[in-house]
Design an enzyme around this catalytic site. Structure first.
Site, PDB file in Angstrom:
ATOM      1  N   TRP A  74      27.460  -3.150   6.731  1.00 31.99           N
ATOM      2  CA  TRP A  74      26.475  -4.224   6.919  1.00 31.99           C
ATOM      3  C   TRP A  74      27.092  -5.588   6.688  1.00 31.99           C
ATOM      4  O   TRP A  74      26.795  -6.539   7.406  1.00 31.99           O
ATOM      5  CB  TRP A  74      25.257  -3.998   6.020  1.00 31.99           C
ATOM      6  CG  TRP A  74      24.484  -2.766   6.382  1.00 31.99           C
ATOM      7  CD1 TRP A  74      24.264  -1.679   5.589  1.00 31.99           C
ATOM      8  CD2 TRP A  74      23.815  -2.470   7.626  1.00 31.99           C
ATOM      9  NE1 TRP A  74      23.508  -0.745   6.261  1.00 31.99           N
ATOM     10  CE2 TRP A  74      23.234  -1.199   7.500  1.00 31.99           C
ATOM     11  CE3 TRP A  74      23.678  -3.165   8.840  1.00 31.99           C
ATOM     12  CZ2 TRP A  74      22.499  -0.596   8.541  1.00 31.99           C
ATOM     13  CZ3 TRP A  74      22.962  -2.575   9.873  1.00 31.99           C
ATOM     14  CH2 TRP A  74      22.388  -1.309   9.715  1.00 31.99           C
ATOM     15  N   ASP A 127      22.304 -10.203   1.118  1.00 31.27           N
ATOM     16  CA  ASP A 127      21.591  -9.122   1.789  1.00 31.27           C
ATOM     17  C   ASP A 127      21.215  -8.114   0.705  1.00 31.27           C
ATOM     18  O   ASP A 127      22.080  -7.419   0.173  1.00 31.27           O
ATOM     19  CB  ASP A 127      22.501  -8.486   2.847  1.00 31.27           C
ATOM     20  CG  ASP A 127      21.842  -7.325   3.582  1.00 31.27           C
ATOM     21  OD1 ASP A 127      20.706  -6.938   3.210  1.00 31.27           O
ATOM     22  OD2 ASP A 127      22.466  -6.805   4.528  1.00 31.27           O
ATOM     23  N   LYS A 172      13.664  -0.093   3.179  1.00 33.88           N
ATOM     24  CA  LYS A 172      14.444   0.671   2.204  1.00 33.88           C
ATOM     25  C   LYS A 172      13.682   0.777   0.877  1.00 33.88           C
ATOM     26  O   LYS A 172      13.520   1.859   0.341  1.00 33.88           O
ATOM     27  CB  LYS A 172      15.818   0.018   1.972  1.00 33.88           C
ATOM     28  CG  LYS A 172      16.579  -0.351   3.237  1.00 33.88           C
ATOM     29  CD  LYS A 172      17.247   0.836   3.881  1.00 33.88           C
ATOM     30  CE  LYS A 172      17.769   0.589   5.291  1.00 33.88           C
ATOM     31  NZ  LYS A 172      18.642  -0.539   5.510  1.00 33.88           N
TER      32      LYS A 172
HETATM   33  C1  LIG Z   1      19.404  -1.158   6.677  1.00 32.05           C
HETATM   34  C2  LIG Z   1      20.228  -2.340   6.327  1.00 32.05           C
HETATM   35  C3  LIG Z   1      20.382  -3.432   7.209  1.00 32.05           C
HETATM   36  C4  LIG Z   1      19.807  -3.447   8.598  1.00 32.05           C
HETATM   37  O1  LIG Z   1      18.440  -3.580   8.559  1.00 32.05           O
HETATM   38  P1  LIG Z   1      17.573  -3.663   9.919  1.00 32.05           P
HETATM   39  O2  LIG Z   1      16.239  -4.019   9.363  1.00 32.05           O
HETATM   40  O3  LIG Z   1      17.648  -2.321  10.553  1.00 32.05           O
HETATM   41  O4  LIG Z   1      18.148  -4.722  10.767  1.00 32.05           O
HETATM   42  C5  LIG Z   1      21.134  -4.495   6.773  1.00 32.05           C
HETATM   43  N1  LIG Z   1      21.700  -4.523   5.562  1.00 32.05           N
HETATM   44  C6  LIG Z   1      21.570  -3.495   4.687  1.00 32.05           C
HETATM   45  C7  LIG Z   1      22.235  -3.576   3.350  1.00 32.05           C
HETATM   46  C8  LIG Z   1      20.837  -2.378   5.047  1.00 32.05           C
HETATM   47  O5  LIG Z   1      20.714  -1.355   4.194  1.00 32.05           O
END
Ligand SMILES: *Cc1c(COP(=O)(O)O)cnc(C)c1O
Length: 355
Positions: free
Chosen positions: A101, A168, A192
């Protein structure tokens, strides 16, 4: 019967939240309408949006110098929106590369400015969090991925730097307290640890926004959403509603401080078993193990296959590792009951006895 759900995302939600959400889809609080068929400008939905924002601030101890937004486009859209909103084409942002990511965030950031990767754990397949780095004085912000969902690593110490951190937190938001002062912007896909897929939470320090010479499309400009309280256009009403219910649930559990203690205990139980059990081994460096995504391998391909089969029979769902990594990944987010982790540990013990 309900399975033990170890999915990495979209992931488990508290059972009580799902029941309440299901009821509201049919008839919301007895008003004779579904939550899905009401104007987002209605007083009922406006109250939901405000409560979701207010609970976020309360749970994470955030003041009014920050704004909480519920946007669409996934965390993946924040990879470019952050750079687009914070970086002139000739300015530099620094990134720590700790997994798939982060690598995507770096790729997207490069479209809008100079991106310097000041530390990376790619040399060892991202099994650790780099701790030594020098932040150049020209850095405008530092981007980190606090929890690496795919690899199973997590920052247990957030760096102290002189620039705002852009983080993030998709897979560990609300799993532990944060020191908001360190951050210029936090983003997290809801699916998540917070709600269903379809909304991305953005917590942004207001004074950082609206400073660039670049023209930004209205929908991609944080200033637009700050000004309109996250209601510039139709927000993703159902994901916001369910996220709000989850935040209420979290508050009732004692907030992120209590949740952190539960998360530490759950993760310890599972890592202890992985370390003890002769059939398995952990994937990442011990000091950097994630409390949210526990990645591990079986000692042989035969054991791996056999353990998948046993998991299936024992109602343990979605525990397969990421496709490029293999092995196992048990995601044990806030809503994962301790009893499900205990069940997995018991199954691992029995597996070893029979192997
Ligand atoms: C799942 C995830 C993403 C991507 O998320 P989307 O909502 O599918 O764009 C980005 N960063 C992390 C750390 C993730 O776990």
């Amino acid at each position: 019967m309900k399975k033990h759900n170890f999915s990495s995302g979209p992931a488990i939600l508290p059972q009580s939240v799902m029941e309440e959400a299901a009821k509201a889809v049919v008839d919301w609080n007895g008003i004779g309408l579904s939550v899905l068929e009401m104007s987002h400008r209605s007083k009922e939905f406006t109250a939901v949006m405000e409560e979701a924002q207010q609970l976020t601030k309360e749970l994470l101890h955030i003041g009014d110098d920050y704004c909480v937004l519920f946007l669409t486009g996934g965390a993946s859209s924040q990879f470019y929106m952050t750079a687009m909103n914070f970086l002139e084409q000739n300015e530099t942002a620094c990134y720590i590369d700790t997994g798939n990511w982060s690598a995507k965030a770096i790729h997207e950031g490069k479209i809008f400015g100079n991106i310097e990767v000041i530390a990376s754990s790619k040399d060892r397949n991202y099994v650790y969090i780099p701790k030594e780095f020098t932040l150049p004085s020209h850095a405008k912000y530092l981007h980190i991925t606090t929890n690496n969902t795919v690899q199973g690593t997590q920052f247990h110490h957030i760096p102290n730097v002189d620039v705002p951190i852009v983080a993030d937190m998709s897979s560990d938001i609300f799993s532990r307290p944060i020191d908001i002062k360190k951050y210029g912007l936090i983003y997290a896909g809801a699916q998540k640890n917070m709600g269903p897929a379809g909304t991305t939470m953005v917590i942004v320090r207001k004074d950082l926004v609206g400073k660039l010479s670049r023209q930004i499309p209205t929908m991609l400009d944080y200033a637009t959403h700050i000004k309109k309280g996250s209601m510039f256009n139709t927000p993703p009403v159902f994901p916001v509603f369910v996220s709000m219910l989850t935040l209420r649930w979290l508050k009732a559990q004692g907030g992120v401080e209590a949740m952190e203690q539960i998360n530490i205990a759950k993760a310890k139980m599972l890592y202890d078993e992985i370390d003890r059990n002769s059939c398995f081994r952990g994937r990442v460096d011990e000091a950097d193990r994630s409390l949210m995504n526990v990645t591990f391998f079986a000692e042989t391909p035969e054991l791996e296959k056999a353990f998948y089969e046993i998991c299936e029979a024992e109602h343990i769902s979605q525990i397969k590792g990421y496709r490029t990594i293999g092995g196992f990944r048990a995601s044990i987010y806030n809503a994962m009951p301790t009893s499900s982790v205990e069940h997995l540990v018991q199954v691992m013990k029995r597996f070893e006895e029979q192997a």
